[in-house]
Each structure stands twice: as C-alpha cells, then as structure tokens.
Scaffold this motif. Sequence first.
Motif, mmCIF file in Angstrom:
data_model
loop_
_atom_site.group_PDB
_atom_site.id
_atom_site.type_symbol
_atom_site.label_atom_id
_atom_site.label_comp_id
_atom_site.label_asym_id
_atom_site.label_seq_id
_atom_site.Cartn_x
_atom_site.Cartn_y
_atom_site.Cartn_z
ATOM 1 N N ARG A 123 -40.275 -0.417 -47.334
ATOM 2 C CA ARG A 123 -38.986 -0.283 -47.390
ATOM 3 C C ARG A 123 -39.500 1.225 -46.867
ATOM 4 O O ARG A 123 -38.188 2.421 -46.573
ATOM 5 N N HIS A 124 -39.638 1.970 -47.688
ATOM 6 C CA HIS A 124 -39.691 3.383 -47.393
ATOM 7 C C HIS A 124 -40.522 3.861 -45.667
ATOM 8 O O HIS A 124 -39.704 5.073 -45.215
ATOM 9 N N ARG A 125 -41.557 3.262 -45.032
ATOM 10 C CA ARG A 125 -41.805 3.403 -43.915
ATOM 11 C C ARG A 125 -40.539 3.001 -43.024
ATOM 12 O O ARG A 125 -40.507 3.714 -41.983
ATOM 13 N N LEU A 126 -39.879 1.781 -43.215
ATOM 14 C CA LEU A 126 -38.904 1.614 -42.649
ATOM 15 C C LEU A 126 -38.083 2.537 -42.784
ATOM 16 O O LEU A 126 -36.997 2.850 -41.453
ATOM 17 N N HIS A 127 -37.643 3.271 -43.753
ATOM 18 C CA HIS A 127 -36.789 4.116 -44.062
ATOM 19 C C HIS A 127 -36.915 5.364 -42.999
ATOM 20 O O HIS A 127 -35.659 5.699 -42.399
ATOM 21 N N HIS A 128 -37.894 5.718 -42.942
ATOM 22 C CA HIS A 128 -37.965 6.806 -42.230
ATOM 23 C C HIS A 128 -38.256 6.251 -40.543
ATOM 24 O O HIS A 128 -37.996 7.306 -39.349
ATOM 25 N N ILE A 129 -38.248 5.749 -40.588
ATOM 26 C CA ILE A 129 -38.464 4.678 -38.863
ATOM 27 C C ILE A 129 -36.503 4.583 -38.660
ATOM 28 O O ILE A 129 -36.633 4.701 -37.467
ATOM 29 N N HIS A 130 -35.774 3.684 -39.764
ATOM 30 C CA HIS A 130 -34.505 4.134 -38.920
ATOM 31 C C HIS A 130 -33.747 4.362 -39.742
ATOM 32 O O HIS A 130 -33.137 3.694 -40.105
ATOM 33 N N ALA A 131 -33.836 6.386 -40.032
ATOM 34 C CA ALA A 131 -33.310 6.473 -41.792
ATOM 35 C C ALA A 131 -31.478 6.831 -40.469
ATOM 36 O O ALA A 131 -31.492 7.206 -40.293
ATOM 37 N N ASP A 132 -31.049 6.043 -41.413
ATOM 38 C CA ASP A 132 -29.410 5.515 -41.845
ATOM 39 C C ASP A 132 -28.727 4.624 -40.780
ATOM 40 O O ASP A 132 -27.961 4.820 -40.239
ATOM 41 N N HIS A 133 -30.055 3.986 -39.701
ATOM 42 C CA HIS A 133 -29.368 3.404 -39.228
ATOM 43 C C HIS A 133 -30.104 1.896 -39.186
ATOM 44 O O HIS A 133 -30.325 1.772 -39.898
ATOM 45 N N PRO A 134 -29.585 0.877 -38.610
ATOM 46 C CA PRO A 134 -29.302 -0.156 -38.054
ATOM 47 C C PRO A 134 -30.967 -0.770 -38.782
ATOM 48 O O PRO A 134 -31.901 0.002 -37.792
ATOM 49 N N GLY A 135 -32.030 -1.401 -39.591
ATOM 50 C CA GLY A 135 -33.313 -1.343 -39.480
ATOM 51 C C GLY A 135 -33.698 -0.918 -41.074
ATOM 52 O O GLY A 135 -34.645 -0.771 -41.979
ATOM 53 N N ASP A 136 -33.029 0.509 -41.469
ATOM 54 C CA ASP A 136 -33.266 0.915 -42.910
ATOM 55 C C ASP A 136 -31.964 0.165 -43.725
ATOM 56 O O ASP A 136 -31.446 -0.041 -44.343
ATOM 57 N N PRO A 137 -33.153 -0.323 -44.317
ATOM 58 C CA PRO A 137 -33.503 -1.255 -45.413
ATOM 59 C C PRO A 137 -32.955 0.124 -47.297
ATOM 60 O O PRO A 137 -32.684 -1.015 -48.384
ATOM 61 N N ASN A 138 -32.718 0.969 -47.081
ATOM 62 C CA ASN A 138 -31.845 1.444 -47.863
ATOM 63 C C ASN A 138 -30.332 2.354 -47.976
ATOM 64 O O ASN A 138 -29.497 2.092 -49.014
ATOM 65 N N LYS A 139 -30.186 2.249 -47.062
ATOM 66 C CA LYS A 139 -28.721 2.499 -46.782
ATOM 67 C C LYS A 139 -28.214 2.986 -45.334
ATOM 68 O O LYS A 139 -29.329 4.165 -44.504
ATOM 69 N N LEU A 140 -26.947 2.650 -44.859
ATOM 70 C CA LEU A 140 -26.869 2.661 -43.280
ATOM 71 C C LEU A 140 -25.901 3.936 -43.166
ATOM 72 O O LEU A 140 -25.310 4.327 -44.098
ATOM 73 N N ASP A 141 -25.807 4.316 -42.718
ATOM 74 C CA ASP A 141 -24.670 6.058 -41.798
ATOM 75 C C ASP A 141 -23.137 5.240 -42.372
ATOM 76 O O ASP A 141 -22.441 6.545 -43.464
ATOM 77 N N GLY A 142 -22.940 4.366 -42.645
ATOM 78 C CA GLY A 142 -21.291 4.222 -42.673
ATOM 79 C C GLY A 142 -21.424 3.632 -44.275
ATOM 80 O O GLY A 142 -20.376 3.284 -45.152
ATOM 81 N N ASP A 143 -22.897 3.715 -45.107
ATOM 82 C CA ASP A 143 -22.687 3.162 -46.289
ATOM 83 C C ASP A 143 -22.357 3.659 -47.694
ATOM 84 O O ASP A 143 -22.328 5.248 -47.739
ATOM 85 N N GLY A 144 -21.490 3.361 -48.206
ATOM 86 C CA GLY A 144 -20.541 4.966 -49.220
ATOM 87 C C GLY A 144 -21.200 4.988 -50.395
ATOM 88 O O GLY A 144 -22.283 3.891 -51.205
ATOM 89 N N PHE A 145 -20.589 5.075 -51.817
ATOM 90 C CA PHE A 145 -21.345 5.301 -52.820
ATOM 91 C C PHE A 145 -21.479 3.862 -53.347
ATOM 92 O O PHE A 145 -22.928 3.028 -53.917
ATOM 93 N N TRP A 146 -20.697 2.916 -53.709
ATOM 94 C CA TRP A 146 -20.851 2.309 -54.555
ATOM 95 C C TRP A 146 -21.666 1.228 -53.655
ATOM 96 O O TRP A 146 -22.128 -0.006 -54.675
ATOM 97 N N ARG A 147 -21.449 1.240 -52.241
ATOM 98 C CA ARG A 147 -21.908 0.122 -51.807
ATOM 99 C C ARG A 147 -23.951 0.454 -51.701
ATOM 100 O O ARG A 147 -24.962 -0.495 -51.668
ATOM 101 N N THR A 148 -24.100 1.976 -51.885
ATOM 102 C CA THR A 148 -25.719 2.605 -52.121
ATOM 103 C C THR A 148 -26.440 1.620 -53.174
ATOM 104 O O THR A 148 -26.740 1.683 -53.632
ATOM 105 N N LEU A 149 -24.801 1.972 -54.256
ATOM 106 C CA LEU A 149 -25.530 1.409 -55.843
ATOM 107 C C LEU A 149 -25.708 0.311 -55.213
ATOM 108 O O LEU A 149 -26.461 -0.020 -56.634
ATOM 109 N N TYR A 150 -25.322 -0.740 -54.767
ATOM 110 C CA TYR A 150 -25.034 -1.863 -54.902
ATOM 111 C C TYR A 150 -26.714 -2.601 -54.076
ATOM 112 O O TYR A 150 -28.097 -3.217 -54.660
ATOM 113 N N LEU A 151 -26.539 -1.453 -52.785
ATOM 114 C CA LEU A 151 -28.209 -1.998 -52.842
ATOM 115 C C LEU A 151 -29.557 -1.228 -53.245
ATOM 116 O O LEU A 151 -30.542 -1.834 -52.896
ATOM 117 N N CYS A 152 -28.936 -0.131 -54.374
ATOM 118 C CA CYS A 152 -30.592 0.113 -55.439
ATOM 119 C C CYS A 152 -31.095 -0.570 -55.852
ATOM 120 O O CYS A 152 -32.024 -1.265 -55.723
#
Length: 290
Positions: free
Chosen positions: A93-122
């Motif tokens: 996940r971390h390597r994919l995060h660096h490849i696609h940071a804040d864009h589709p393909g980032d498993p951590n968070k997309l650009d439009g994800d807010g606080f509650w969505r990111t908390l859910y993604l944790c």
Amino acid sequence: MKIYNLIGYLIILLYVLACMYFAPAHLGPWMGLLVGSIYFIACWFLGGLYLADILHLGIAHRSLDYKEWFMKSVTVVNNTFGLYVDPIAWVNRHRLHHIHADHPGDPNKLDGDGFWRTLYLCLLPYRCQENVANDPILKSRVFRIVAHPLFAVIAQAFSFYLLWKLVGDLKFAVVMWLGMRIFAAWVNMIQNYWTHTRAFGYRRYHDEEDNAMNIGEWLPVTATFSACLQNNHHHYPGLLRLSHHKSEYDFGFITVKIMKALGLVEATARGASVPPDVPLAALEDRKSVV
C-alpha cells in the motif's frame, strides 16, 4: 492550537483519566496510571520502530539496511503483543501511495476524500490494484506467517487476553487496549489526512503532483517517528532523513542513529545520498553517524 494537536492531546488526556478511573481496586488510580502509561508507551514505541523505521525506511524505500534477525524479531513481537499491521500489505500500500499519491490508485486517500472518509479508509482502505511488494524478506517464512489473516486474529486475541490477565481486570484491560488503538487511529490520520490536505502544515517543495504537507510540531513528529514530514518525504522518498533542515525536529532520525550505534542498521547508498537542493551539508550537520 492546531486541530490535529488538540485532538492528539485530548486523546492522551482522556486515556490518562480513563486509566485512573477504571483502575481496579488492587492497583488504585496512581498505579493504574503507571501501568496504563507503560502499556501506552511500549505499544507506541514498538509500533513506531516497526512501521516507520523498519517497514517504511528499511523495506518500502530501501533507505536502511537492517540486520535480518532484528527486522523479523520486531515484526513478530509487535504483531503479537502490540498493534497488528500486516507487513506485506502495508509495504504494498505504501509503495502504491507514492506511485499514485492523492490520485486514483492510491489506497490511502484520494484528493477529494475528507476527514470522515479518510478515517473510514484507515479501517477499510481502497483495494490495491497491483502488487509491488516482492522483496525477498517479505517472502520469508516469518513474514508470510505474520501476514496470514489467522495469525492476525489469534495474535490480537492473545494480546488482549494477556493484558487482561496481567492487570487482573477486564474493564481496565478494555480501556487500555481500545485507548491505544484510538491513539493509533489518530497517528494514521496525521499521516493520511492532515499531511495530505493542503489546508494544514507547510510545504518546503511545491510539487504539484500530490498534496503532501509537512507538520512539524512536537507531538505529531514524535508520535509518527517523523512520518508527518510528508512533503519532504514525497519529494525525496529514498532519503533516510525526513527532516530536510536543521530547524526541523526529527524523532525518527534520532531512533535510527541509536540503532546505528547499536550495530543494528546501516544506511544504504540510496538512503545516505543527500540531494543538492536539500539544505543539509550531510545527514547530520556535525558528523554523520549513519
């Protein structure tokens, strides 16, 4: 006070008060606080050593070369007694995060994800679309066993049961066990939300392809082992030092220097190379010990 600091200090305060209030009679409030503090600090430090130093800089970015027995030992101990994190899935996940940071393909968070969505993604992150975690250490028997879902369930059940028996009270064990995991969720939010939302922190490098920010206050830097210096890290992910100026506090780098002094780790060529636009004469201003 910034909202992320306020939430972090509030979680710690509530944990302290809960440990004192729910401490069993045979311990009393002050001994309950001592026991709760030892558990909290032990889980935080072991988890930070495992995630930030070993999985992150040691394996995911290959910035540090650890003794193999040390990596395996910390992995087993942390995931058996502390906060469980699947090492293979995390590196991927971390390597994919660096490849696609804040864009589709980032498993951590997309650009439009807010606080509650990111908390859910944790808890339930985006599904990884590819596998980029094929390192030999991740294919070893120890890592494959620890990464198995059955190990995760048994280990966490065992860690709670052991804590319950050690303190001799179910409610007190629940308070410590859940309280530590709430704090871990805050640490996760520091790294995935607050340092990837441009409304917070500061930018040393104005890279437009991601939203990575630096958060440099004492609590976030200490709690995350410096992983909240995300703008620095995303600009040069291979550099083992996440602070890029002597004015930036770097708890993670301190722990690496101690492990170096103990003979547990060496810098790789990639990790030790300081790029020309990083305002550091060397990894350490006085004398590099890594």
